[in-house]
Design an enzyme around this catalytic site. Sequence first.
Site, PDB file in Angstrom:
ATOM      1  N   HIS A 151       0.966  -1.019   0.109  1.00  0.00           N
ATOM      2  CA  HIS A 151       0.114   0.007   0.078  1.00  0.00           C
ATOM      3  C   HIS A 151       1.022   1.099   0.107  1.00  0.00           C
ATOM      4  O   HIS A 151       1.499   1.703   1.132  1.00  0.00           O
ATOM      5  CB  HIS A 151      -0.806  -0.052   1.117  1.00  0.00           C
ATOM      6  CG  HIS A 151      -1.795  -0.971   1.254  1.00  0.00           C
ATOM      7  ND1 HIS A 151      -3.174  -0.904   0.297  1.00  0.00           N
ATOM      8  CD2 HIS A 151      -2.188  -2.112   1.954  1.00  0.00           C
ATOM      9  CE1 HIS A 151      -3.754  -1.764   0.496  1.00  0.00           C
ATOM     10  NE2 HIS A 151      -3.228  -2.705   1.324  1.00  0.00           N
ATOM     11  N   ASP A 155      -1.529  -2.641  -4.094  1.00  0.00           N
ATOM     12  CA  ASP A 155      -3.031  -2.683  -3.748  1.00  0.00           C
ATOM     13  C   ASP A 155      -3.578  -1.380  -3.781  1.00  0.00           C
ATOM     14  O   ASP A 155      -4.325  -1.199  -2.566  1.00  0.00           O
ATOM     15  CB  ASP A 155      -2.917  -3.606  -2.418  1.00  0.00           C
ATOM     16  CG  ASP A 155      -4.380  -4.077  -2.179  1.00  0.00           C
ATOM     17  OD1 ASP A 155      -5.112  -3.860  -2.904  1.00  0.00           O
ATOM     18  OD2 ASP A 155      -4.516  -4.728  -0.969  1.00  0.00           O
ATOM     19  N   LYS A 199      -6.189  -0.693  -5.016  1.00  0.00           N
ATOM     20  CA  LYS A 199      -7.904  -0.607  -5.566  1.00  0.00           C
ATOM     21  C   LYS A 199      -8.695   0.664  -5.783  1.00  0.00           C
ATOM     22  O   LYS A 199      -9.223   1.447  -5.474  1.00  0.00           O
ATOM     23  CB  LYS A 199      -8.569  -0.699  -3.998  1.00  0.00           C
ATOM     24  CG  LYS A 199      -7.962  -2.063  -3.149  1.00  0.00           C
ATOM     25  CD  LYS A 199      -8.938  -2.200  -1.999  1.00  0.00           C
ATOM     26  CE  LYS A 199      -8.361  -3.688  -1.371  1.00  0.00           C
ATOM     27  NZ  LYS A 199      -7.323  -3.258  -0.526  1.00  0.00           N
ATOM     28  N   ASP A 237     -12.426   4.682  -9.648  1.00  0.00           N
ATOM     29  CA  ASP A 237     -12.880   6.109  -9.962  1.00  0.00           C
ATOM     30  C   ASP A 237     -13.259   5.777 -11.536  1.00  0.00           C
ATOM     31  O   ASP A 237     -13.229   4.778 -11.954  1.00  0.00           O
ATOM     32  CB  ASP A 237     -11.731   7.055 -10.097  1.00  0.00           C
ATOM     33  CG  ASP A 237     -12.603   8.405  -9.740  1.00  0.00           C
ATOM     34  OD1 ASP A 237     -13.400   8.934 -10.454  1.00  0.00           O
ATOM     35  OD2 ASP A 237     -11.911   9.111  -8.672  1.00  0.00           O
ATOM     36  N   SER A 241     -12.863  -9.361   2.355  1.00  0.00           N
ATOM     37  CA  SER A 241     -12.876 -10.367   3.491  1.00  0.00           C
ATOM     38  C   SER A 241     -13.320  -9.753   4.755  1.00  0.00           C
ATOM     39  O   SER A 241     -13.565 -10.429   5.659  1.00  0.00           O
ATOM     40  CB  SER A 241     -11.423 -10.620   3.842  1.00  0.00           C
ATOM     41  OG  SER A 241     -10.701  -9.521   4.128  1.00  0.00           O
ATOM     42  N   GLN A 256     -11.601 -10.776   8.584  1.00  0.00           N
ATOM     43  CA  GLN A 256     -11.919 -12.161   9.041  1.00  0.00           C
ATOM     44  C   GLN A 256     -11.078 -13.085   8.404  1.00  0.00           C
ATOM     45  O   GLN A 256     -10.698 -12.948   7.224  1.00  0.00           O
ATOM     46  CB  GLN A 256     -13.347 -12.515   8.508  1.00  0.00           C
ATOM     47  CG  GLN A 256     -14.332 -11.453   9.095  1.00  0.00           C
ATOM     48  CD  GLN A 256     -15.851 -11.788   8.473  1.00  0.00           C
ATOM     49  OE1 GLN A 256     -16.603 -12.114   8.858  1.00  0.00           O
ATOM     50  NE2 GLN A 256     -16.142 -11.350   7.010  1.00  0.00           N
ATOM     51  N   TYR A 257     -10.234 -14.051   9.103  1.00  0.00           N
ATOM     52  CA  TYR A 257      -9.286 -14.822   8.631  1.00  0.00           C
ATOM     53  C   TYR A 257      -9.858 -16.166   8.604  1.00  0.00           C
ATOM     54  O   TYR A 257     -10.397 -16.938   9.173  1.00  0.00           O
ATOM     55  CB  TYR A 257      -8.231 -14.964   9.616  1.00  0.00           C
ATOM     56  CG  TYR A 257      -7.615 -13.664   9.806  1.00  0.00           C
ATOM     57  CD1 TYR A 257      -6.648 -13.036   8.582  1.00  0.00           C
ATOM     58  CD2 TYR A 257      -7.180 -12.725  10.864  1.00  0.00           C
ATOM     59  CE1 TYR A 257      -6.080 -12.052   8.640  1.00  0.00           C
ATOM     60  CE2 TYR A 257      -6.678 -11.785  10.918  1.00  0.00           C
ATOM     61  CZ  TYR A 257      -6.082 -11.116   9.677  1.00  0.00           C
ATOM     62  OH  TYR A 257      -5.408 -10.229   9.942  1.00  0.00           O
TER      63      TYR A 257
HETATM   64  P1  5BU Z   1      -3.652  -8.793   7.085  1.00  0.00           P
HETATM   65  O1  5BU Z   1      -2.650  -8.204   8.003  1.00  0.00           O
HETATM   66  O2  5BU Z   1      -3.305 -10.436   6.597  1.00  0.00           O
HETATM   67  O3  5BU Z   1      -5.033  -8.841   7.541  1.00  0.00           O
HETATM   68  O4  5BU Z   1      -3.558  -7.958   5.776  1.00  0.00           O
HETATM   69  C1  5BU Z   1      -4.380  -8.245   4.595  1.00  0.00           C
HETATM   70  C2  5BU Z   1      -4.066  -7.190   3.491  1.00  0.00           C
HETATM   71  O5  5BU Z   1      -4.772  -7.519   2.383  1.00  0.00           O
HETATM   72  C3  5BU Z   1      -4.456  -5.904   3.860  1.00  0.00           C
HETATM   73  O6  5BU Z   1      -3.171  -5.235   3.010  1.00  0.00           O
HETATM   74  C4  5BU Z   1      -5.781  -5.635   3.265  1.00  0.00           C
HETATM   75  O7  5BU Z   1      -5.804  -4.190   2.804  1.00  0.00           O
HETATM   76  C5  5BU Z   1      -5.738  -6.575   1.990  1.00  0.00           C
HETATM   77  N1  5BU Z   1      -7.000  -6.826   1.823  1.00  0.00           N
HETATM   78  C6  5BU Z   1      -8.004  -7.706   2.677  1.00  0.00           C
HETATM   79  O8  5BU Z   1      -7.359  -7.959   3.880  1.00  0.00           O
HETATM   80  N2  5BU Z   1      -9.116  -8.106   2.484  1.00  0.00           N
HETATM   81  C7  5BU Z   1      -9.723  -7.446   1.286  1.00  0.00           C
HETATM   82  O9  5BU Z   1     -10.925  -8.252   0.772  1.00  0.00           O
HETATM   83  C8  5BU Z   1      -8.697  -6.939   0.212  1.00  0.00           C
HETATM   84  C9  5BU Z   1      -7.681  -6.508   0.468  1.00  0.00           C
HETATM   85 BR1  5BU Z   1      -9.737  -6.681  -1.373  1.00  0.00          BR
END
Ligand code: 5BU
Length: 460
Positions: free
Chosen positions: A273, A303, A305, A308, A357, A413-414
């Site tokens: 980012h 990333d 995103k 526009d 996510s 959410q993981y």
């Molecule tokens: P994390 O630390 O593993 O939660 O980071 C996830 C990265 O993926 C983070 O840079 C988010 O901006 C990016 N991301 C995400 O988590 N979920 C999404 O749906 C999208 C991007 Br699109």
Amino acid sequence: MWKSKKGMETKKDFFLECYQLGIIKFGRFTLKSGIESPFYVDLRPLASDPKILKHLANYLLDMLPLDNFDLICGVPYAALPMATAMSLESYLPLIIKRKEAKAYGTKKLIEGLYQKGQNCLLVEDVITSGKSLLETIPEIENEGITVSDIVVVLDREKGGRQLLESKGYRVHTLFTISEVCQMLQEDGKLTDDEVERIQDFLAGNVVKFEEKKRPSYEKKLENETLHSNAKKLLEIAIEKKSNLIASADVITTKELHELAEKVGPNIVALKTHIDIITDFDYDTTIIPLIDIAKKHNFLLMEDRKFADIGSTQELQYSYGVYKISNWADLITSQVIGGYPSLDFFHNSGVIAILGMSSEGTLTDNHYREEAIKVALAHPNVIGGVAQNEIPEELLLFTPGVNLETKGDGKGQQYNTPEYVFRNLHTDFIIVGRGIYKAENPEQASLNYKIAGWNAYEASL
Ligand code: 5BU
């Protein structure tokens, strides 16, 4: 015989009406016993449609020698409303069997008015092995009530009827599962394959479900129209045995470079980012980063995103301080601006945001379906970010991956690598905090690389 006195529909028409309520589902289900079944039955929704419940009560009553009975009783809970409806239609008095005796007061197991020596009709929704009925019946008989007949809505044909009949009970069933399958097949609601699987299951065989396998990276590389950066990414994946993209959500150039050096050998791409780098300077941030990427053979994915109109995205992509078009092999873009908004990312492979996510995301089914249409139609788009399976022609990138935790308390959410490869057929996992916040990011990246690769191989 079946056509009711009131000229109601045929048995098949009645069943199809019941089926509309979702009482039987076909697919792949793991039963309580751990056995996999090609269908799942739950008749409770029948009680929520008064007209159907009333018809059901009449159909059941039509099958029975009603003069034999003094009482009626449903096995809790699914058959309770059925027995109640039958009681209302036939004026047979209802008694209620508790699941457990009351802990206080009368400690009764049977509620209602009855006398010893009366004969009770037992109502059950589904019969499988018959074992639970064999446990229930003595509890009623212990009260001095006799049970001679059991009426069942659906027989799953797993020996229940035979077991009960061997003990001297008469069993009346409205539908059998084979009959139900035949009606659904005739009506085009079940394929021949599904019917065969059900028959196999009923015959007591272990059912073989078709495993939908994902295509390998090699197979995806055979696509002749593949974007050059998608090709590079897949080649790196095969060479490094990795499908890991590390998300470098760090805020200084130093941290960015250090992380890239540490995780570089284990990743296929580093996701940035770039606008969160506080001391960003093109020459000191980007130029060394490109060198590190070359040295460790990974791609750079910004990333950004974009979200526009095309013309603004074109400016954001190529101008300003970040000059993303100069260095990003891959970029992410929303598709909310429609097809032409994606036309201007000339140098990078575009990864479309199809689903997010985060908790409460607005990317619901309808949105995703429309977003996938844009992605599939656009030659620049190599894949999508999503938490659902997407068409095989697109590479699937899945963030929200972590081996340790389910969420971050801020909506993220993981899932685990194993989950996303098996269930979503993901191609690349994106891991941020699981790596850069780890005590040893180098080791963490190796762990995620191995977990991701094993999960990929297991999904093939
Ligand atoms: P994390 O630390 O593993 O939660 O980071 C996830 C990265 O993926 C983070 O840079 C988010 O901006 C990016 N991301 C995400 O988590 N979920 C999404 O749906 C999208 C991007 Br699109």
